[in-house]
Design a protein around this motif. Sequence first.
Motif, PDB file in Angstrom:
ATOM      1  N   GLY A 108     -10.629 -16.378 -15.915  1.00  0.00           N
ATOM      2  CA  GLY A 108     -10.075 -16.631 -17.234  1.00  0.00           C
ATOM      3  C   GLY A 108      -9.456 -17.992 -17.490  1.00  0.00           C
ATOM      4  N   PHE A 109      -9.417 -18.888 -16.482  1.00  0.00           N
ATOM      5  CA  PHE A 109      -8.664 -20.144 -16.568  1.00  0.00           C
ATOM      6  C   PHE A 109      -8.862 -20.898 -17.904  1.00  0.00           C
ATOM      7  CE2 PHE A 109      -7.997 -24.656 -15.811  1.00  0.00           C
ATOM      8  CZ  PHE A 109      -6.842 -24.701 -15.061  1.00  0.00           C
ATOM      9  N   ALA A 110     -10.101 -21.234 -18.213  1.00  0.00           N
ATOM     10  CA  ALA A 110     -10.355 -22.124 -19.362  1.00  0.00           C
ATOM     11  C   ALA A 110     -10.005 -21.457 -20.687  1.00  0.00           C
ATOM     12  CB  ALA A 110     -11.814 -22.576 -19.364  1.00  0.00           C
ATOM     13  N   TYR A 111     -10.231 -20.147 -20.775  1.00  0.00           N
ATOM     14  CA  TYR A 111      -9.956 -19.450 -22.045  1.00  0.00           C
ATOM     15  C   TYR A 111      -8.482 -19.075 -22.155  1.00  0.00           C
ATOM     16  CZ  TYR A 111     -10.263 -16.077 -25.844  1.00  0.00           C
ATOM     17  OH  TYR A 111     -10.076 -15.410 -27.031  1.00  0.00           O
ATOM     18  N   HIS A 112      -7.904 -18.543 -21.112  1.00  0.00           N
ATOM     19  CA  HIS A 112      -6.510 -18.091 -21.181  1.00  0.00           C
ATOM     20  C   HIS A 112      -5.563 -19.253 -21.499  1.00  0.00           C
ATOM     21  CE1 HIS A 112      -2.770 -16.111 -20.418  1.00  0.00           C
ATOM     22  NE2 HIS A 112      -2.473 -16.964 -19.463  1.00  0.00           N
ATOM     23  N   SER A 282       3.615 -20.293 -17.142  1.00  0.00           N
ATOM     24  CA  SER A 282       3.921 -21.224 -18.239  1.00  0.00           C
ATOM     25  C   SER A 282       2.740 -22.134 -18.571  1.00  0.00           C
ATOM     26  CB  SER A 282       5.106 -22.112 -17.848  1.00  0.00           C
ATOM     27  OG  SER A 282       4.702 -22.984 -16.795  1.00  0.00           O
ATOM     28  N   GLY A 283       1.748 -22.180 -17.683  1.00  0.00           N
ATOM     29  CA  GLY A 283       0.620 -23.085 -17.891  1.00  0.00           C
ATOM     30  C   GLY A 283       0.850 -24.466 -17.288  1.00  0.00           C
ATOM     31  N   LYS A 284       2.013 -24.639 -16.604  1.00  0.00           N
ATOM     32  CA  LYS A 284       2.317 -25.954 -16.021  1.00  0.00           C
ATOM     33  C   LYS A 284       1.272 -26.333 -14.960  1.00  0.00           C
ATOM     34  CE  LYS A 284       5.995 -28.416 -13.645  1.00  0.00           C
ATOM     35  NZ  LYS A 284       7.275 -28.300 -12.961  1.00  0.00           N
ATOM     36  N   PHE A 285       0.951 -25.377 -14.078  1.00  0.00           N
ATOM     37  CA  PHE A 285      -0.056 -25.679 -13.049  1.00  0.00           C
ATOM     38  C   PHE A 285      -1.399 -26.022 -13.704  1.00  0.00           C
ATOM     39  CE2 PHE A 285      -3.804 -24.370 -10.713  1.00  0.00           C
ATOM     40  CZ  PHE A 285      -3.722 -25.228  -9.623  1.00  0.00           C
ATOM     41  N   ALA A 286      -1.793 -25.236 -14.701  1.00  0.00           N
ATOM     42  CA  ALA A 286      -3.103 -25.446 -15.349  1.00  0.00           C
ATOM     43  C   ALA A 286      -3.165 -26.846 -15.970  1.00  0.00           C
ATOM     44  CB  ALA A 286      -3.341 -24.372 -16.405  1.00  0.00           C
ATOM     45  N   ALA A 287      -2.071 -27.251 -16.641  1.00  0.00           N
ATOM     46  CA  ALA A 287      -2.057 -28.577 -17.285  1.00  0.00           C
ATOM     47  C   ALA A 287      -2.138 -29.669 -16.224  1.00  0.00           C
ATOM     48  CB  ALA A 287      -0.780 -28.725 -18.104  1.00  0.00           C
ATOM     49  N   GLN A 288      -1.416 -29.456 -15.114  1.00  0.00           N
ATOM     50  CA  GLN A 288      -1.418 -30.442 -14.016  1.00  0.00           C
ATOM     51  C   GLN A 288      -2.827 -30.583 -13.419  1.00  0.00           C
ATOM     52  OE1 GLN A 288       1.433 -29.248 -10.987  1.00  0.00           O
ATOM     53  NE2 GLN A 288       0.384 -30.481  -9.471  1.00  0.00           N
ATOM     54  N   TRP A 289      -3.507 -29.458 -13.224  1.00  0.00           N
ATOM     55  CA  TRP A 289      -4.857 -29.474 -12.621  1.00  0.00           C
ATOM     56  C   TRP A 289      -5.862 -30.141 -13.565  1.00  0.00           C
ATOM     57  CZ3 TRP A 289      -8.393 -30.426  -9.594  1.00  0.00           C
ATOM     58  CH2 TRP A 289      -9.604 -29.759  -9.491  1.00  0.00           C
ATOM     59  N   MET A 290      -5.763 -29.856 -14.865  1.00  0.00           N
ATOM     60  CA  MET A 290      -6.702 -30.481 -15.801  1.00  0.00           C
ATOM     61  C   MET A 290      -6.448 -31.985 -15.888  1.00  0.00           C
ATOM     62  SD  MET A 290      -8.998 -28.458 -16.782  1.00  0.00           S
ATOM     63  CE  MET A 290      -9.779 -29.532 -17.966  1.00  0.00           C
ATOM     64  N   ALA A 291      -5.161 -32.391 -15.826  1.00  0.00           N
ATOM     65  CA  ALA A 291      -4.845 -33.831 -15.878  1.00  0.00           C
ATOM     66  C   ALA A 291      -5.409 -34.517 -14.631  1.00  0.00           C
ATOM     67  CB  ALA A 291      -3.333 -34.032 -15.965  1.00  0.00           C
ATOM     68  N   GLU A 292      -5.273 -33.868 -13.485  1.00  0.00           N
ATOM     69  CA  GLU A 292      -5.813 -34.415 -12.234  1.00  0.00           C
ATOM     70  C   GLU A 292      -7.336 -34.577 -12.348  1.00  0.00           C
ATOM     71  OE1 GLU A 292      -4.715 -35.534  -9.407  1.00  0.00           O
ATOM     72  OE2 GLU A 292      -6.467 -35.345  -8.082  1.00  0.00           O
ATOM     73  N   HIS A 293      -7.996 -33.550 -12.862  1.00  0.00           N
ATOM     74  CA  HIS A 293      -9.460 -33.606 -13.008  1.00  0.00           C
ATOM     75  C   HIS A 293      -9.862 -34.734 -13.960  1.00  0.00           C
ATOM     76  CE1 HIS A 293     -13.578 -32.537 -13.728  1.00  0.00           C
ATOM     77  NE2 HIS A 293     -13.326 -32.378 -15.006  1.00  0.00           N
ATOM     78  N   ARG A 294      -9.141 -34.812 -15.093  1.00  0.00           N
ATOM     79  CA  ARG A 294      -9.532 -35.815 -16.107  1.00  0.00           C
ATOM     80  C   ARG A 294      -9.259 -37.235 -15.635  1.00  0.00           C
ATOM     81  NH1 ARG A 294      -8.494 -31.749 -21.054  1.00  0.00           N
ATOM     82  NH2 ARG A 294     -10.685 -31.203 -21.240  1.00  0.00           N
ATOM     83  N   ALA A 295      -8.354 -37.378 -14.663  1.00  0.00           N
ATOM     84  CA  ALA A 295      -8.087 -38.720 -14.109  1.00  0.00           C
ATOM     85  C   ALA A 295      -9.090 -39.049 -12.992  1.00  0.00           C
ATOM     86  CB  ALA A 295      -6.659 -38.776 -13.574  1.00  0.00           C
ATOM     87  N   GLY A 296     -10.052 -38.165 -12.758  1.00  0.00           N
ATOM     88  CA  GLY A 296     -11.063 -38.425 -11.729  1.00  0.00           C
ATOM     89  C   GLY A 296     -10.703 -37.850 -10.366  1.00  0.00           C
ATOM     90  N   GLY A 297      -9.644 -37.031 -10.316  1.00  0.00           N
ATOM     91  CA  GLY A 297      -9.295 -36.331  -9.070  1.00  0.00           C
ATOM     92  C   GLY A 297      -8.762 -37.212  -7.956  1.00  0.00           C
TER      93      GLY A 297
END
Length: 334
Positions: A108-112, A282-297
């Motif tokens: 459910g990550f992307a939708y939730h 809270s979605g804090k981890f999810a936001a952190q992971w997406m930011a990491e991915h979008r910065a090229g990991g």
Amino acid sequence: MQVHYERDADLALIKAKRVAVIGYGAQGHAHALNLRDAGVDVAVALHAGARRAEQARSDGFAPITVADATQRCDVLVMCAPDEVMPDLYAAEIAPHLRAGQTLMFVHGFAYHYEFIKPPEHVNVVMVAPKGPGKALREAYTKGGGLPCIVAVGRDNGGAEALAYSYAAAIGCGRAGMIASSFRVETEGDLYGEQVVLCGGLTHLIRTAWEVQVEAGTPPELAYFDCLHEVKLLSDLIHERGIAGMHLAISNTAEYGEYVTGPRIIDARVKDAMRAVMADVQSGKFAAQWMAEHRAGGPNLAKLREAAAAHPIEEAGRSVRALLNGGQSGDRLRR
Ligand SMILES: NC(=O)c1ccc[n+]([C@@H]2O[C@H](COP(=O)([O-])OP(=O)(O)OC[C@H]3O[C@@H](n4cnc5c(N)ncnc54)[C@H](OP(=O)(O)O)[C@@H]3O)[C@@H](O)[C@H]2O)c1
């Protein structure tokens, strides 16, 4: 817990649809092969230059593009990596979506966390098998299945029944299809993998191994004590539960567990677990992971490198070669 089985699902529902499995990795290949064996009309969709395209072709699929799949198919099964899905959705799926289609998630990550917000006229469901794709495929070919979680995000009519039909087609109806929600599945999956299955277990093993080696045990022998035997114990726990496992270990080991376990997993660790759960919810981890991915990991690359260079890996290679008659036997690849 509400659990449904094969007899509760109508296979004809999914057989009446054209299904596209997007991605042919760990989950995607198992879903696509199980669906095809169940008699479902299934296509595989991949990006240009996909590493698994050759595998899909040798399994008898002719991969199409994601945009093409969205135009041609009724059910789109999201088996691309979670962090890739939002951009893939925006570029290749959203522009072609039409009323009555169903977006099916396997986690459910992307939708939730609302990285993907499908339009009102599209159904949104999830069938999340409780295990890796390899196990999903193996269980199916042996006549069994894995349990799964089924959730409905949006039902414009018939979406829930279609989700159970799909879950039955991939074999989950043989083991149990558990009714739940995107929130429960997503939070539970992230929390479990961070605290126990991946984060907790690996750090417990490595730290224990370091201390044992510091204390003078040869690295390979410490590897047996702190890592190799984890499988033996986890198999027992898996088969019999923790109390059942106690019947198979020595009294010495059992007593050591009771007196030492709480010294390691103490109140401070429990508070840290609560903090992890809060970040997941809270979605804090999810936001952190997406930011990491979008910065090229960049951090992921460094952390991967450090994990692979840890001396426990060298000890592990020696132990596996020893157990394999002197041959390394390692076939590691991502
Ligand atoms: N790993 C598991 O067993 C497991 C267990 C439970 C749930 N899940 C969930 O299953 C989903 C898929 O994860 P996974 O582990 O199966 O991923 P994976 O093994 O990394 O496979 C992802 C697949 O998607 C393809 N892909 C990447 N970018 C794409 C794009 N832009 N367009 C189309 N296809 C693209 C990849 O192409 P390449 O062939 O080029 O790599 C690969 O075939 C996730 O939601 C995950 O949380 C996974």
